[in-house]
Design an enzyme around this catalytic site. Structure first.
Site, PDB file in Angstrom:
ATOM      1  N   VAL A  12       0.830  -1.200   0.000  1.00  0.00           N
ATOM      2  CA  VAL A  12       0.000   0.000   0.000  1.00  0.00           C
ATOM      3  C   VAL A  12       0.867   1.253   0.000  1.00  0.00           C
ATOM      4  CG1 VAL A  12      -1.774   1.299   1.243  1.00  0.00           C
ATOM      5  CG2 VAL A  12      -1.865  -1.205   1.186  1.00  0.00           C
ATOM      6  N   THR A 119      -6.166  -1.668   7.954  1.00  0.00           N
ATOM      7  CA  THR A 119      -7.491  -2.205   8.244  1.00  0.00           C
ATOM      8  C   THR A 119      -7.709  -2.301   9.748  1.00  0.00           C
ATOM      9  OG1 THR A 119      -7.462  -3.493   6.206  1.00  0.00           O
ATOM     10  CG2 THR A 119      -9.052  -4.149   7.876  1.00  0.00           C
ATOM     11  N   CYS A 258      -5.445  -9.855   3.887  1.00  0.00           N
ATOM     12  CA  CYS A 258      -6.719  -9.123   4.000  1.00  0.00           C
ATOM     13  C   CYS A 258      -7.878 -10.063   4.305  1.00  0.00           C
ATOM     14  CB  CYS A 258      -6.989  -8.338   2.716  1.00  0.00           C
ATOM     15  SG  CYS A 258      -5.914  -6.912   2.485  1.00  0.00           S
TER      16      CYS A 258
END
Length: 364
Positions: A12, A119, A258
Site C-alpha cells: 500500500v 485495516t 486481507c
C-alpha cells in the site's frame, strides 16, 4: 511546500508514495519504513512489491526514502499504512500500528493530519490511536492536530483495479479534516467517497473483506459437496453465471493479508460487545480447513497409485497466496506443503514471482 510522509512502505505505502511523488511535484514526499533493507532497495530503484515497477521508483525525484524518523518531522500529512496481522490465537496484533503511532506522535506539529489506511475494526482509531497520539505528542485532537481514516483498497496483482482508478473512502474527526483529506487525495485519485464518521469508514473496509470471505467459504463448501457427488464445480459455476444476479465467486484457498485476516478483527470487536458471529466464524473455519481438505485429496490419490507414498514426488506450482503477486504472507499453499511433508512426501515448488530467499526467510 506541502510535506507528506508515508509510514510503512509495503504494497500500500509504496504505491501511495510514488503516486504523490508523481502528482505533487512541488511537494516533499517522505517514504518511511523501519526496515533498512527495504529502504536500501527502494533507494536503488528496486520495487520489492512488483506493483509499481523499478522505472517509476527511479524516476520519482521528489521522494526521500528513509528509516530515520527525523526526516518525517513536522510533516503536514502522515499517512500510516503498516500491517495489521493477527497472532497465533487469531487476535489482532497491533504492534506495528502502535509503534508507527508513537513515531508519528513524536514528530507531529500543530495542524498536522494523521491518516490511517490500515485495516481496523470499528472504533480502533478513536479508542487506541488518537489517545496514544495525544499522550506521545502532549497535544490534543482535534484542537492541535487532526486525524482521518481512509481504508486502503489495494488488490495485489490486479492490473485493472489500481490505486488511481479505485474509489477512495475518507472520513475524519471533523469537517475540516474531511475537506483537507479530500483535497489531498484529489491529487492522485479520481473518485473520493465521504462517509460521516471514522467508525463508518473502518466498518466499510472490514465489511468488504468479510463479505468476500463468507462468499468464498460458501462456494468452497458447495465444491466439497459437488466433488462428493461427482459434479464438476467449474461447470456448475459457468452455467450459474449466465443468470444476471448470480455472484461470481470461485472456490479456493483464502490466505494473504486481507480476506484471511480482517474477519478476525471483526470477530474480536463483536466479542467485546458480547455479540456472537456464527456466520463469520463458520466462514473462517471452512476456509481455514481447505488446505487440509486439499492435502487429504492429494494423499488419497497418491495412495491409489502407490502404496508407499514416501516415494511420491509432488510439484507445487505457485507459492504466493494468490496469482500474479509476489506476496507469500499467510499463503495457504504452505499449509498444504507442511501436511504433505509430515508423511515424508518429497516436495518441489516453482514460482516465478518470488525468490528462494523470501520463502526461506518466512517459512524455513
Amino acid at each position: 511546500m506541502m510535506k507528506i510522509s508515508i509510514i510503512g512502505l509495503g504494497y500500500v505505502g509504496i504505491q501511495l508514495a510514488i503516486a504523490f511523488a508523481e502528482k505533487c511535484e512541488n511537494s516533499k514526499i517522505i517514504g518511511f519504513d523501519i526496515n533498512k533493507s527495504k529502504i536500501s532497495k527502494y533507494k536503488r530503484g528496486i520495487d520489492i512489491t512488483n506493483e509499481v515497477g523499478n522505472k517509476r521508483i527511479s524516476n520519482a525525484k521528489n521522494i526521500l526514502f528513509t528509516f530515520n524518523e527525523e526526516n518525517i518531522r513536522d510533516s503536514d500529512f502522515f499517512i500510516i499504512t503498516v500491517p495489521t496481522p493477527i497472532n497465533n490465537k487469531n487476535l489482532p496484533d497491533l504492534t506495528a500500528t502502535i509503534e508507527a503511532t508513537k513515531i508519528v506522535g513524536k514528530n507531529i506539529k500543530n495542524d498536522s493530519i494523521v491518516i490511517y489506511e490500515s485495516t481496523f475494526y470499528p472504533g480502533l482509531t478513536e479508542e487506541i490511536c488518537i489517545p496514544l497520539l495525544e499522550k506521545v505528542s502532549n497535544m490534543k485532537c482535534p484542537k492541535d492536530f487532526k486525524v482521518g481514516y481512509s481504508p486502503e483498497r489495494i488488490n495485489p496483482g490486479d492490473k485493472i483495479h489500481k490505486l488511481t482508478n479505485t474509489s477512495k473512502i475518507i472520513s475524519g474527526v471533523d469537517n475540516e479534516t474531511i475537506n483537507r483529506l479530500k483535497e489531498l487525495y484529489a491529487y492522485i485519485l479520481n473518485n473520493i467517497v465521504t462517509v460521516s464518521s471514522i467508525q463508518t469508514a473502518e466498518a466499510c473496509k472490514i465489511l468488504e473483506n468479510t463479505q468476500r470471505d463468507i462468499n468464498i467459504a460458501f462456494i468452497n463448501e458447495m465444491s466439497i459437496i459437488f466433488n462428493k457427488l461427482g459434479i464438476n464445480t467449474k461447470e456448475v459455476l459457468n452455467a450459474c453465471n449466465t443468470k444476471w444476479n448470480f455472484l461470481d465467486f470461485k472456490p479456493g484457498l483464502v490466505g494473504g493479508h486481507c480476506i484471511g485476516i480482517d474477519p478476525y478483527y471483526l470477530i474480536y470487536k463483536a466479542n467485546k460487545l458480547n455479540i456472537s458471529t456464527p456466520i463469520i466464524k463458520t466462514a473462517r473455519e471452512v476456509n481455514e480447513n481447505m488446505p487440509d481438505y486439499i492435502a487429504k485429496k492429494i494423499i488419497k490419490y497418491l495412495r491409489s497409485v502407490n502404496n508407499n507414498i514416501e516415494n511420491s514426488n509432488v510439484l507445487i506450482y505457485g507459492l504466493t497466496f494468490k496469482e500474479d503477486t509476489n506476496d507469500i504472507r499467510n499463503s495457504k499453499i504452505i499449509d498444504i506443503i507442511k501436511k504433505l511433508q509430515k508423511l515424508k512426501i518429497k516436495i518441489s515448488a516453482i514460482d516465478d514471482n518470488i525468490s528462494i530467499e523470501d520463502v526461506e526467510n518466512m517459512y524455513n
